[in-house]
Design a protein around this motif. Structure first.
Motif, PDB file in Angstrom:
ATOM      1  N   TYR A 207       0.842  -1.191   0.000  1.00 23.80           N
ATOM      2  CA  TYR A 207       0.000   0.000   0.000  1.00 23.80           C
ATOM      3  C   TYR A 207       0.887   1.254   0.000  1.00 23.80           C
ATOM      4  N   ARG A 208       0.353   2.335  -0.595  1.00 28.45           N
ATOM      5  CA  ARG A 208       1.126   3.571  -0.708  1.00 28.45           C
ATOM      6  C   ARG A 208       0.232   4.792  -0.516  1.00 28.45           C
ATOM      7  N   ARG A 209       0.836   5.862   0.007  1.00 27.29           N
ATOM      8  CA  ARG A 209       0.200   7.173   0.061  1.00 27.29           C
ATOM      9  C   ARG A 209       1.295   8.235   0.020  1.00 27.29           C
ATOM     10  N   GLN A 210       0.907   9.486  -0.209  1.00 28.30           N
ATOM     11  CA  GLN A 210       1.844  10.599  -0.162  1.00 28.30           C
ATOM     12  C   GLN A 210       1.856  11.166   1.251  1.00 28.30           C
ATOM     13  N   GLY A 211       3.010  11.137   1.878  1.00 32.20           N
ATOM     14  CA  GLY A 211       3.157  11.680   3.224  1.00 32.20           C
ATOM     15  C   GLY A 211       2.828  10.665   4.304  1.00 32.20           C
TER      16      GLY A 211
ATOM     17  N   ALA B 115      -0.565  -4.768   9.683  1.00 35.32           N
ATOM     18  CA  ALA B 115       0.228  -4.002   8.729  1.00 35.32           C
ATOM     19  C   ALA B 115       1.617  -3.723   9.296  1.00 35.32           C
ATOM     20  N   SER B 116       2.580  -3.638   8.403  1.00 29.64           N
ATOM     21  CA  SER B 116       3.924  -3.245   8.818  1.00 29.64           C
ATOM     22  C   SER B 116       3.908  -1.798   9.285  1.00 29.64           C
ATOM     23  N   VAL B 117       5.014  -1.367   9.868  1.00 29.15           N
ATOM     24  CA  VAL B 117       5.153   0.054  10.178  1.00 29.15           C
ATOM     25  C   VAL B 117       5.197   0.832   8.874  1.00 29.15           C
ATOM     26  N   GLU B 118       4.846   2.115   8.928  1.00 27.41           N
ATOM     27  CA  GLU B 118       4.970   2.964   7.752  1.00 27.41           C
ATOM     28  C   GLU B 118       6.457   3.210   7.467  1.00 27.41           C
ATOM     29  N   PHE B 119       6.827   3.115   6.205  1.00 25.33           N
ATOM     30  CA  PHE B 119       8.212   3.423   5.833  1.00 25.33           C
ATOM     31  C   PHE B 119       8.179   4.315   4.584  1.00 25.33           C
ATOM     32  N   CYS B 120       8.999   5.379   4.615  1.00 25.32           N
ATOM     33  CA  CYS B 120       8.872   6.457   3.643  1.00 25.32           C
ATOM     34  C   CYS B 120      10.213   6.794   3.014  1.00 25.32           C
ATOM     35  N   ALA B 121      10.167   7.368   1.824  1.00 24.19           N
ATOM     36  CA  ALA B 121      11.350   7.882   1.147  1.00 24.19           C
ATOM     37  C   ALA B 121      10.903   8.831   0.040  1.00 24.19           C
TER      38      ALA B 121
ATOM     39  N   THR C  93      -6.846   5.609   6.321  1.00 19.94           N
ATOM     40  CA  THR C  93      -5.469   6.083   6.385  1.00 19.94           C
ATOM     41  C   THR C  93      -5.042   6.799   5.107  1.00 19.94           C
ATOM     42  N   GLY C  94      -5.828   6.661   4.046  1.00 21.16           N
ATOM     43  CA  GLY C  94      -5.447   7.272   2.777  1.00 21.16           C
ATOM     44  C   GLY C  94      -4.503   6.422   1.960  1.00 21.16           C
ATOM     45  N   TYR C  95      -4.119   5.236   2.464  1.00 16.80           N
ATOM     46  CA  TYR C  95      -3.271   4.335   1.699  1.00 16.80           C
ATOM     47  C   TYR C  95      -4.106   3.605   0.641  1.00 16.80           C
ATOM     48  N   SER C  96      -3.498   3.385  -0.533  1.00 13.55           N
ATOM     49  CA  SER C  96      -4.146   2.646  -1.613  1.00 13.55           C
ATOM     50  C   SER C  96      -3.306   1.429  -1.964  1.00 13.55           C
TER      51      SER C  96
ATOM     52  N   THR D  37       7.160  12.868  -0.914  1.00 13.44           N
ATOM     53  CA  THR D  37       7.472  11.806   0.042  1.00 13.44           C
ATOM     54  C   THR D  37       6.435  10.697  -0.108  1.00 13.44           C
ATOM     55  N   TYR D  38       6.907   9.502  -0.455  1.00 14.64           N
ATOM     56  CA  TYR D  38       6.016   8.344  -0.605  1.00 14.64           C
ATOM     57  C   TYR D  38       6.188   7.438   0.612  1.00 14.64           C
ATOM     58  N   CYS D  39       5.066   7.057   1.202  1.00  7.67           N
ATOM     59  CA  CYS D  39       5.071   6.169   2.363  1.00  7.67           C
ATOM     60  C   CYS D  39       4.378   4.864   2.005  1.00  7.67           C
ATOM     61  N   TYR D  40       4.819   3.779   2.622  1.00 13.35           N
ATOM     62  CA  TYR D  40       4.335   2.444   2.283  1.00 13.35           C
ATOM     63  C   TYR D  40       4.014   1.658   3.545  1.00 13.35           C
ATOM     64  N   MET D  41       3.110   0.676   3.378  1.00  8.13           N
ATOM     65  CA  MET D  41       2.890  -0.378   4.368  1.00  8.13           C
ATOM     66  C   MET D  41       2.712  -1.692   3.623  1.00  8.13           C
ATOM     67  N   VAL D  42       3.134  -2.787   4.266  1.00  9.45           N
ATOM     68  CA  VAL D  42       3.067  -4.120   3.669  1.00  9.45           C
ATOM     69  C   VAL D  42       2.269  -5.033   4.591  1.00  9.45           C
ATOM     70  N   VAL D  43       1.434  -5.872   3.995  1.00 14.37           N
ATOM     71  CA  VAL D  43       0.581  -6.812   4.732  1.00 14.37           C
ATOM     72  C   VAL D  43       0.764  -8.203   4.138  1.00 14.37           C
ATOM     73  N   ALA D  44       0.918  -9.218   4.985  1.00 17.14           N
ATOM     74  CA  ALA D  44       0.949 -10.607   4.525  1.00 17.14           C
ATOM     75  C   ALA D  44      -0.474 -11.117   4.359  1.00 17.14           C
ATOM     76  N   VAL D  45      -0.698 -11.951   3.320  1.00 19.19           N
ATOM     77  CA  VAL D  45      -2.020 -12.516   3.063  1.00 19.19           C
ATOM     78  C   VAL D  45      -1.931 -14.040   3.098  1.00 19.19           C
ATOM     79  N   PHE D  46      -3.117 -14.680   3.331  1.00 26.35           N
ATOM     80  CA  PHE D  46      -3.184 -16.118   3.571  1.00 26.35           C
ATOM     81  C   PHE D  46      -4.228 -16.753   2.655  1.00 26.35           C
TER      82      PHE D  46
END
Length: 879
Positions: A403-407, A467-473, A424-427, A450-459
């Motif tokens: 997932y991604r969002r700006q900021g 969700a993972s912590v937000e990580f940005c760059a 959260t505004g993440y897509s 600034t792009y921020c991301y979160m990652v989720v495992a699926v089953f």
């Protein structure tokens, strides 16, 4: 909330007064489970479970079952008996396998005579068979095993006291379950005639009976009549397929409740909260119960899915206590427990009062969630972002969602918030398959953001981890950054835009030496700019002074205009592309005129974020600020219909990179529009008086002008003669005050209605609520007529009838020959044989008559059979 049920120690004595009754069937259900694919189809194991009276001579060592696929009725042999599950009650198991040919919906059922005698809510129950059904759905939803019941179907209730029961349904596949009441089935597996739900037996204001569709708890607030009752319910299975919940079958249970006198008070279990637990951690729940009578001993126990798991099942430890008891539920969860649906645990408290003990239960739902992916990272690499993270500690994960969002949002999940919530505004930007596939390259990004991301495992079943912590760059500024696209002149041919951009300050000048040049591209619309309109002069340093351009000769009326800048460096004397910045469009206003208002839709496509818009209107030749909005829609109200209004908007925004100048102000084009009434009246509220005996339908509705409109002028009335059929216009009433309409469809009042309200300029509202009525059809034939031309009873005709579409009447003489037939509901037979044309002799004639009634749900066909006496003697006294 605690729910309490009762357990009688002397079941049959209390319920029947010690009498021994005939026959044996008390409860039953059919369970089905997929085994595997075999030649010719899919193999399923089917198990019939019945509870029967042990003392009855009508024992069943085998059962007949209808597999539901058209194959012959088959025999299933009993393979196990458990005696004394209750006094004089045994539990019987009948198992067999069956091959189904492929996808389809199959109704499995068995029917067996008979139920026990004296069931209060089943008339003459001793002569009524028991029938139980299960629906098996084989489809793209996958293979399935039906839910099992962990609580027995022989239960007990107290006269005049609330009774609650939960069957303890558990689905090994982790499917979602819902519950609904059913009517007990009897002969030919049809609903039992005269069957009563428990709350229909006896009087009493609080005699309600219901089943909770989510938890499955059955409630009977106040049983009024002592005795034996049979109730039935179905457990429906649901599975999400391509994001949509679909029903994949159901299991019906027919069970028995004994109602007797009771002076005891039940224990109470302290409320428990549903929870979520991270797989790999331990869940500990303290359970406590008390009893109003401190001299009674209370026992605590637990049942539910976690207790019957084959891998790391839960435990519940408790010791009986005087007046109170406590226990500890412990579950060491593992990744194999992760699933989309929660596990249900039922805690039970039972006192030891005599002769009647009482029982309470408390339900708790537990969701096991996989831990979040760890160590996520985002690394800029030119115009793309390289993402990576550690593999999930749960090896049964099937992949990841990115997932991604700006900021940065600052997301802190609560205990039971799974995946990435929309607020959260993440897509969702991508899904990768495989537990060890732990990287992704994100492309088509904008510089300066600034792009921020979160990652989720699926089953496999669709479950998601935390969700993972937000990580940005942020991408490094190695290309020009567009900062301005502003309309200076609005014109279809001589429009003007001002364009600005910043230098590529992060470019490695050793790798990309000067001189440097810019190439500016333009295009109509929001996203594509491929027409070269400007090339700057070469400049030896990165801080190029040529970062502004004014473009003339544009059409700024019809569409926005989009721009893009490319940066070139010198490579061995040749001008070589470094890279292209992102495209940015001008702000474009789209007006939407309506009744005394204009809605301004603010559209654009920019790499920066616009957060404020100032709206200007031409008032007497002066552009005047009339409002500010932080959304892309602005509504200017209190306007005059037919008068033109002109506007422009100034947008203010910024990149997330603080090194880029801000705020970024850009002007839209000028646009004009004229308000016009396009708003229909609100739909009225419609009611129907369905008089099926007169027959007459009377429609009544409210006048919208009294509440939500001021210019309603007329109404359209729509009708369909069948439920769900297309509505057709049948009448128009002029005058807002005319709010009543009567109608019949010939002699039928079966059908559905809706109306719309229309204003003075022709705007039509949405349909009202749809109201429906039905016929109460009646058709009866006499048993004598006298066709002797005396003007009395000269024809065979029906009594006054209603709701009849047509008939198929046939009249036969004593030798079985048909002498008259008609499809006319009035019949009008004058006693003449249609075959010979001669008068039929006096005598008794047999008739059959198929009557087609007009009903809301479609035609209903009823067969009448009988005899009619044909008399010709005028002295017979027939009138």
């Amino acid at each position: 909330m605690s729910r309490w049920i009762r357990t009688f120690l002397l079941l049959l004595v209390l319920a029947t007064g010690g009498a021994v009754h005939a026959t044996h069937n008390q409860a039953g259900e059919i369970l089905v489970c997929y085994v595997g694919n075999v030649p010719g189809g899919l193999l399923y194991e089917v198990t019939i479970i019945t509870h029967t009276r042990t003392s009855s001579p009508a024992d069943r060592p085998e059962f007949l079952i209808d597999w539901g696929d058209g194959s012959p009725i088959d025999t299933i042999v009993r393979d196990n008996i458990i005696f004394n599950v209750a006094p004089d009650v045994q539990k019987n198991f009948y198992s067999e396998t069956h091959v189904y040919p492929g996808p389809g919906v199959y109704i499995l059922q068995y029917e067996d005579p008979n139920r026990i005698e004296g069931v209060v809510n089943i008339p003459n129950s001793v002569d009524v068979p028991i029938c139980v059904q299960t629906q098996l759905v084989i489809s793209v939803a996958g293979n399935n095993c039906s839910p099992e019941f962990l609580n027995p179907p022989i239960q007990n209730a107290c006269l005049g006291q609330p009774w609650y029961h939960n069957p303890g349904a558990y689905d090994t596949d982790g499917d979602s379950l819902s519950f609904e009441p059913r009517v007990c089935l009897g002969l030919n597996c049809a609903p039992i005639p005269g069957y009563l739900y428990p709350d229909q037996v006896g009087a009493g204001a609080n005699n309600q009976y219901s089943i909770d569709p989510v938890t499955g708890t059955i409630s009977w607030v106040s049983p009024q009549v002592q005795g034996i009752y049979n109730i039935a319910f179905a457990v429906l299975e649901w599975r999400k397929v391509n994001g949509v919940w679909v029903n994949i079958g159901w299991v019906m249970r027919d069970m028995q409740v004994f109602v007797g006198p009771c002076n005891n008070q039940p224990p109470d279990i302290a409320d428990l909260q549903d929870t979520c637990i991270t797989a790999g951690t331990q869940l500990v729940v303290n359970v406590s119960a008390t009893d109003p009578n401190s001299t009674q001993t209370i026992s605590l126990s637990a049942i539910g899915g976690p207790m019957v798991l084959t891998t790391s099942p839960s435990t519940f430890l408790s010791s009986p206590g005087l007046g109170s008891a406590s226990g500890v539920f412990t579950w060491n969860t593992v990744c194999a427990h992760v699933r989309q649906q929660p596990y249900q645990v039922l805690f039970n408290a039972e006192d030891n009062d005599s002769p009647v003990s009482l029982e309470a239960f408390e339900s708790m739902f537990i969701t096991v969630v996989a831990p979040a992916p760890l160590n996520p990272q985002a690394s800029p690499n030119g115009a793309v972002m390289e993402l990576s993270w550690d593999p999930s500690i749960c090896s049964n994960a099937t992949g990841y969602r990115i997932y991604r969002r700006q900021g940065l949002f600052g997301y802190v999940p609560d205990n039971c918030e799974l995946g990435v919530p929309g607020y959260t505004g993440y897509s969702l930007i991508a899904t990768v398959n495989g537990v060890n596939n732990t990287s992704y390259t994100d492309q088509s990004l904008a510089f300066g953001v600034t792009y921020c991301y979160m990652v989720v495992a699926v089953f496999p079943d669709g479950a998601q981890s935390y969700a993972s912590v937000e990580f940005c760059a942020m991408l490094e500024r190695e290309v020009p950054i567009m900062t301005k696209v502003s309309v200076g002149v609005t014109d279809a041919a001589a429009g003007v835009d001002t364009v600005q951009w910043s230098n590529a300050w992060d470019l490695d000048t050793l790798q990309y030496p000067g001189p440097y040049t810019f190439r500016l591209y333009q295009g109509a619309g929001y996203s594509t700019a491929n027409t070269l309109i400007h090339t700057s002069a070469p400049f030896p340093f990165l801080q190029h002074p040529d970062t502004t351009f004014i473009q003339n000769g544009l059409n700024t009326v019809a569409t926005p205009n989009t721009y893009r800048v490319e940066l070139f460096y010198t490579n061995n004397g040749n001008s070589t592309l470094v890279g292209s910045g992102n495209t940015a469009s001008s702000v474009f206003l789209v007006p939407d005129p309506n009744d005394e208002q204009i809605t301004l839709n603010i559209t654009y496509d920019t790499p920066w974020v616009n957060d404020t818009f100032q709206v200007f209107r031409d008032i007497g030749g002066v552009w005047t600020l009339i409002g500010t909005t932080d959304t892309t829609v602005y509504v200017d109200t209190a306007l005059n219909n037919g008068q033109e209004y002109c506007y422009y908007v100034v947008s203010y925004g910024a990149y997330s990179d603080p090194a880029i100048v801000s705020p970024l102000a850009n002007w839209s084009q000028e646009v004009c529009a004229t308000p016009v009434d396009l708003t229909p009246p609100c739909p009225p509220t419609l009611t129907l008086d369905n008089d099926c005996e007169t027959p007459l339908n009377t429609l009544t509705w409210n006048n919208p002008n009294a509440s939500c409109a001021d210019d309603t002028y007329r109404y359209n009335i729509y009708f369909t003669d069948s439920l769900g059929g297309p509505l057709t216009l049948i009448a128009t009433l002029v005058g807002a005050e005319n709010t009543t309409f009567t109608h019949t469809d010939g002699l039928s009042v079966a059908g559905c209605y809706a109306i719309t309200a229309i204003d003075t300029v022709g705007n039509e509202s949405a349909f009202t609520n749809i109201v429906c009525g039905d016929n109460c059809p009646e058709y009866t034939l006499p048993n004598v007529f006298s066709p002797n031309n005396d003007g009395k009873n000269d024809r065979f005709i029906p009594f006054p009838y209603r709701g009849v579409r047509l008939v198929d009447l046939k009249v036969f003489n004593r030798w079985g020959s048909m002498i008259f037939s008609t499809d006319d509901p009035d019949i009008l037979w004058d006693g003449t044989s249609q075959q010979t044309g001669s008068l039929a002799p006096e005598g008794v004639y047999f008739y059959t008559c198929l009557v087609t009634f007009e009903r809301l749900n479609g035609d209903e066909v009823v067969q009448l059979k009988g005899y009619v006496h044909l008399l010709r003697d005028t002295k017979s006294g027939v009138n």
